[in-house]
Design an enzyme around this catalytic site. Structure first.
Site, PDB file in Angstrom:
ATOM      1  N   CYS A 157       0.813  -1.229   0.000  1.00 21.46           N
ATOM      2  CA  CYS A 157       0.000   0.000   0.000  1.00 21.46           C
ATOM      3  C   CYS A 157       0.838   1.266   0.000  1.00 21.46           C
ATOM      4  O   CYS A 157       0.317   2.354  -0.256  1.00 21.46           O
ATOM      5  CB  CYS A 157      -0.924   0.023   1.218  1.00 21.46           C
ATOM      6  SG  CYS A 157      -2.251  -1.147   1.059  1.00 21.46           S
TER       7      CYS A 157
HETATM    8  N1  COA Z   1     -20.248  -8.884   8.205  1.00 20.47           N
HETATM    9  C1  COA Z   1     -20.757  -8.949   9.471  1.00 20.47           C
HETATM   10  N2  COA Z   1     -19.998  -9.166  10.560  1.00 20.47           N
HETATM   11  C2  COA Z   1     -18.668  -9.322  10.360  1.00 20.47           C
HETATM   12  C3  COA Z   1     -18.085  -9.282   9.081  1.00 20.47           C
HETATM   13  C4  COA Z   1     -18.935  -9.045   7.980  1.00 20.47           C
HETATM   14  N3  COA Z   1     -18.457  -8.977   6.730  1.00 20.47           N
HETATM   15  N4  COA Z   1     -16.747  -9.473   9.200  1.00 20.47           N
HETATM   16  C5  COA Z   1     -16.499  -9.640  10.515  1.00 20.47           C
HETATM   17  N5  COA Z   1     -17.645  -9.546  11.225  1.00 20.47           N
HETATM   18  C6  COA Z   1     -17.830  -9.700  12.669  1.00 20.47           C
HETATM   19  C7  COA Z   1     -16.728 -10.533  13.298  1.00 20.47           C
HETATM   20  O1  COA Z   1     -17.047 -11.905  13.206  1.00 20.47           O
HETATM   21  C8  COA Z   1     -16.741 -10.022  14.721  1.00 20.47           C
HETATM   22  O2  COA Z   1     -17.809 -10.643  15.415  1.00 20.47           O
HETATM   23  P1  COA Z   1     -17.661 -11.033  16.979  1.00 20.47           P
HETATM   24  O3  COA Z   1     -17.479  -9.715  17.680  1.00 20.47           O
HETATM   25  O4  COA Z   1     -18.953 -11.703  17.265  1.00 20.47           O
HETATM   26  O5  COA Z   1     -16.450 -11.908  17.063  1.00 20.47           O
HETATM   27  C9  COA Z   1     -17.080  -8.543  14.577  1.00 20.47           C
HETATM   28  O6  COA Z   1     -17.719  -8.425  13.309  1.00 20.47           O
HETATM   29  C10 COA Z   1     -15.888  -7.645  14.645  1.00 20.47           C
HETATM   30  O7  COA Z   1     -14.882  -8.126  13.735  1.00 20.47           O
HETATM   31  P2  COA Z   1     -13.465  -7.454  13.601  1.00 20.47           P
HETATM   32  O8  COA Z   1     -12.673  -8.202  12.571  1.00 20.47           O
HETATM   33  O9  COA Z   1     -12.860  -7.313  14.946  1.00 20.47           O
HETATM   34  O10 COA Z   1     -13.888  -6.025  13.022  1.00 20.47           O
HETATM   35  P3  COA Z   1     -13.117  -4.673  13.003  1.00 20.47           P
HETATM   36  O11 COA Z   1     -13.917  -3.668  13.689  1.00 20.47           O
HETATM   37  O12 COA Z   1     -11.685  -4.815  13.398  1.00 20.47           O
HETATM   38  O13 COA Z   1     -13.135  -4.302  11.443  1.00 20.47           O
HETATM   39  C11 COA Z   1     -11.677  -4.273   9.536  1.00 20.47           C
HETATM   40  C12 COA Z   1     -12.510  -5.124  10.486  1.00 20.47           C
HETATM   41  C13 COA Z   1     -10.914  -5.177   8.588  1.00 20.47           C
HETATM   42  C14 COA Z   1     -12.593  -3.361   8.768  1.00 20.47           C
HETATM   43  C15 COA Z   1     -10.702  -3.395  10.375  1.00 20.47           C
HETATM   44  O14 COA Z   1     -10.039  -4.169  11.341  1.00 20.47           O
HETATM   45  C16 COA Z   1      -9.640  -2.706   9.543  1.00 20.47           C
HETATM   46  O15 COA Z   1      -9.922  -2.026   8.570  1.00 20.47           O
HETATM   47  N6  COA Z   1      -8.375  -2.828   9.963  1.00 20.47           N
HETATM   48  C17 COA Z   1      -7.267  -2.176   9.292  1.00 20.47           C
HETATM   49  C18 COA Z   1      -6.994  -2.892   8.038  1.00 20.47           C
HETATM   50  C19 COA Z   1      -6.010  -2.200   7.172  1.00 20.47           C
HETATM   51  O16 COA Z   1      -5.841  -1.014   7.159  1.00 20.47           O
HETATM   52  N7  COA Z   1      -5.342  -2.978   6.398  1.00 20.47           N
HETATM   53  C20 COA Z   1      -4.466  -2.502   5.439  1.00 20.47           C
HETATM   54  C21 COA Z   1      -4.838  -3.203   4.230  1.00 20.47           C
HETATM   55  S1  COA Z   1      -3.842  -2.715   2.949  1.00 20.47           S
END
Ligand code: COA
Length: 377
Positions: A157
């Protein structure tokens, strides 16, 4: 006297196909039904895990993403494939990455007021290259009719900001005088659309910038590169094991680790403070008060991440004008994200205005560039 370097033009290619969260979730949930139906017995006996529905509410709240542009919508949304369909082309036709790179490059060249034959270097900086060799950059160089040399580079990225620093260094040292940095990002090619945690993250796009001396530009305005800082910190929290050695152990071919995999929570927690600390230290070293920044074009992966980073830098919540967002419409387009934000939201600023362009992501990698608007004529 040291030669200065500036961004004198920018370009953006946006694919015509777009997918809303609603369409994406509909397809994902249709696949969940097919999967659970097909594996009903194995799920009942505990051999196979049942899949769970995705939700548009979760996607928007957790990331800020509402839609994404993609090279091929049909293949991605078909629950039986969930892969973009991009047919291979004969070697004597432009490759798809070259094609979208050239579309963005043409706009960047036009906005810099130059023609391709005056370029003496082309850098293709992106998260994935469509083939091992010849370098994508050399194909782009030939397709545009550019002179000099060309090479590919990949810092995930952060590829675009790292590429701009290479271009700026080349200009300052005299090894090139006019460099095109182009970021063709076909992120849907390495996204696992069957992974609920990440199926909504990426979109496709290409961006480009021209870097040259502000003294010799024909553009009416440019962005002088005041300072750039690059940092890398090894982490497995964003990883893709696809590579040329995969065939040396056939057991792993087709496994999901050969696509994008991340520990999103950990990335969020570890990267945000590191990005904010890097930019704050950079500004302090340059004696620039955060409040004197007119704009910050941040990497576009997650709105909550960007809000947190911007709050840490400014000590307050900046306005949408100060920290523009494009990820709601484009999703995460890897290295191109901060360049899209720059491209769409820089022309309203005035001569002398200071701003920061920043990317971060896998590696980990962080690139931050301090820019000053300069009217040339
Ligand atoms: N739909 C519904 N629920 C979902 C889901 C989806 N698509 N994906 C995950 N969940 C659920 C999980 O199962 C979890 O449930 P639980 O609390 O019962 O265990 C809950 O939502 C929270 O999941 P989590 O993965 O902790 O979510 P988050 O708030 O961390 O968001 C991202 C996920 C990926 C959006 C976030 O972590 C993020 O953007 N991180 C940075 C990533 C980044 O910048 N990466 C660089 C890439 S180049």
């Amino acid at each position: 006297m040291t030669t200065l370097a500036a961004i004198t033009g920018s370009g953006l290619y946006t694919p015509t196909d777009a997918i809303s969260n609603e369409e994406l979730v509909l397809s994902f949930n249709a696949w969940v039904d097919l999967h659970n139906e097909h594996h009903a017995r194995a799920i009942a006996s505990g051999e196979v895990e049942a899949q769970t529905y995705s939700s548009t509410e979760f996607i928007e709240k957790a990331s800020g993403i509402r839609s994404r542009y993609v090279i091929d919508k049909r293949g991605i949304l078909d629950p039986n494939t969930m892969v973009p369909c991009i047919p291979e082309r004969p070697d004597n036709e432009p490759s798809v990455m070259c094609e979208i790179a050239c579309r963005a490059a043409e706009e960047a060249l036009a906005s810099a007021g130059i023609t391709a034959d005056t370029l003496d270097a082309v850098i293709v900086a992106a998260s994935n290259m469509q083939r091992a060799y010849p370098a994508m950059a050399i194909e782009v160089q030939a397709a545009l009719g550019a002179k000099g040399f060309a090479f590919d580079m990949n810092v995930a990225c952060s590829s675009a900001t790292f590429g701009i620093q290479q271009a700026s260094d080349a200009i300052r040292s005299g090894s090139a005088s006019r460099v095109l940095v182009v970021n063709p990002e076909i992120c849907t090619g390495h996204l696992n659309f069957r992974d609920r945690d990440s199926h909504f993250i990426f979109g496709d796009v290409a961006t480009a910038v021209v870097v040259e001396s502000p003294e010799s530009t024909s553009a009416s305005a440019c962005w002088e590169i005041i300072d750039s800082r690059l940092q890398t910190l090894f982490s497995n929290n964003i990883r893709n094991n696809f590579g040329f050695l995969n065939r040396a152990d056939e057991r792993g071919i087709g496994d999901i680790d050969k696509l994008f995999v991340q520990e999103g929570r950990k990335v969020f927690k570890e990267v945000c403070p590191a990005v904010a600390a890097q930019i704050s230290a950079q500004l302090e070293r340059l004696s620039i008060a955060p409040d004197s920044l007119k704009r910050i074009w941040l990497h576009q992966a997650n709105q909550n991440m960007n809000d947190l980073i911007a709050r840490k830098i400014f000590g307050r919540q900046p306005s949408p004008r100060e920290a523009p967002t494009i990820l709601d419409e484009y999703a995460n387009t890897s290295s191109a994200g901060s360049i899209i934000a720059f491209h769409k939201h820089n022309k309203d600023l005035d001569s002398g205005d200071l701003a920061v362009l920043c990317s971060f992501g896998a590696g980990y990698s962080i690139g931050s560039i301090v820019l000053r608007r300069r009217e040339s004529k």
